[in-house]
Design an enzyme around this catalytic site. Structure first.
Site, PDB file in Angstrom:
ATOM      1  N   LEU A 155      16.192  -6.442  -4.028  1.00 53.74           N
ATOM      2  CA  LEU A 155      15.050  -5.545  -4.237  1.00 53.74           C
ATOM      3  C   LEU A 155      14.595  -5.081  -2.858  1.00 53.74           C
ATOM      4  CD1 LEU A 155      12.750  -7.313  -6.892  1.00 53.74           C
ATOM      5  CD2 LEU A 155      14.334  -5.404  -7.271  1.00 53.74           C
ATOM      6  N   ASP A 156      14.351  -3.783  -2.700  1.00 54.18           N
ATOM      7  CA  ASP A 156      13.792  -3.275  -1.454  1.00 54.18           C
ATOM      8  C   ASP A 156      12.423  -3.898  -1.212  1.00 54.18           C
ATOM      9  OD1 ASP A 156      15.986  -1.633  -1.151  1.00 54.18           O
ATOM     10  OD2 ASP A 156      14.988   0.148  -1.959  1.00 54.18           O
ATOM     11  N   ARG A 157      12.004  -3.883   0.040  1.00 53.68           N
ATOM     12  CA  ARG A 157      10.699  -4.445   0.397  1.00 53.68           C
ATOM     13  C   ARG A 157       9.585  -3.903  -0.508  1.00 53.68           C
ATOM     14  NH1 ARG A 157       7.622  -5.871   5.237  1.00 53.68           N
ATOM     15  NH2 ARG A 157       9.362  -5.420   6.636  1.00 53.68           N
TER      16      ARG A 157
END
Length: 291
Positions: free
Chosen positions: A130-132
């Site tokens: 998951l992206d930040r």
């Protein structure tokens, strides 16, 4: 780790073949087991590569955990947990893995902090990325063989909710467009003929013509896949300034991992795990709906 061998009464099987077939052990993990010096059958040390297993044998081994991640006591929203899996609802703004610039405050630090507080020795094995600034569900395996089995069997299905500007046409479909690095950038991705295959299925959940809530399902898992695919269609995520999204209503890209569907790798039970929209996205939908 302790395993009771399940074979027919007169059947024998090499330890390597049995563990790879029944426990999802990868070839790399088998090498670690073989050289760990802890492999035993019925409590008696054995040479793993030369061991034939029989019904009822009890196989045991330990794998040393070599990790540079510092355990930290941090908030962790656990949505689901069993003996093999941990699912958390990650807030936007938190990294999954430490980096050279940010070694603390990540999901990995928090998960190892949880294990340490419980007095158990486990490492961090996320099953996807998951992206930040993507919020929502993150699946974590408690052991490397579980992580490998999930990757090998391809049973994990990920569903996201996203907010965009405009009313997308058609209202449902599949985006089948390869994704590559947008060189010279090391961060940006774009649709390119020489990219890796990428497929995203989408459907409209709600729209008022000016904004739309989409449900999206990933068939592949390329970096920034949903963000790149929607921007490619001309509908970048709200708040996604990296790919041209409007930041007036939200300062992070409006993307939430809302559902995970999978077969539990050890019990084979079907699991469906959900997480509602976070407050920043819920406020936008509510505001738009009543305005």
């Amino acid at each position: 780790m302790e395993i009771t061998v399940d074979l027919h009464a007169d059947e024998t099987c090499p330890a390597k073949a049995y563990l790879m077939r029944t426990r999802g052990i990868s070839s790399g993990l088998w090498k670690r087991i073989k050289h760990s010096g802890t492999f035993a059958v019925n409590g008696v040390p054995a040479i793993a590569a030369r061991t034939m297993l029989r019904a009822g044998d009890i196989v045991s081994y330990e794998l040393p955990i070599v990790s540079s991640i510092t355990p930290e006591q941090l908030p962790l929203s656990i949505v689901y947990e069993d003996n093999d899996l941990l699912v958390i609802d990650k807030p936007a703004g938190q990294l999954v893995h430490p980096t050279t610039k940010e070694a603390h405050g990540t999901v990995a630090n928090a998960v190892l902090g949880l294990y340490t507080a419980r007095g158990i020795s486990l490492d961090f094995h996320p099953c996807h990325r998951l992206d930040r600034n993507t919020s929502g569900l993150l699946l974590i395996a408690k052991r490397p063989e579980v992580q490998h089995q999930i990757a090998r069997t391809h049973t994990l299905e990920r569903t996201y909710l996203a907010l965009i500007e405009g009313a997308i046409t058609p209202t449902s479909g599949t985006i089948d467009a390869p994704i590559a690095r947008a060189l010279p950038s090391i961060i940006l991705r774009h649709v390119a003929p020489d990219g890796k295959p990428a497929r995203t299925h989408y459907e409209m959940v709600w729209t008022n013509g000016e904004h739309t809530l989409l449900r999206l399902r990933l068939e592949t898992g390329r970096t920034h896949q949903i963000r790149v695919h929607l921007a490619h269609l001309g509908y970048p995520l709200l708040g996604d300034d990296l790919y041209g999204g409007n930041t007036e209503r939200i300062t992070r890209h409006a993307l939430h991992s809302t559902q995970l569907t999978l077969s539990q790798p050890c019990t084979h039970e079907g699991l469906t795990i959900t997480a509602p929209l976070p407050e920043d996205m819920t406020e936008i939908v509510h505001h738009i709906s009543i305005s």
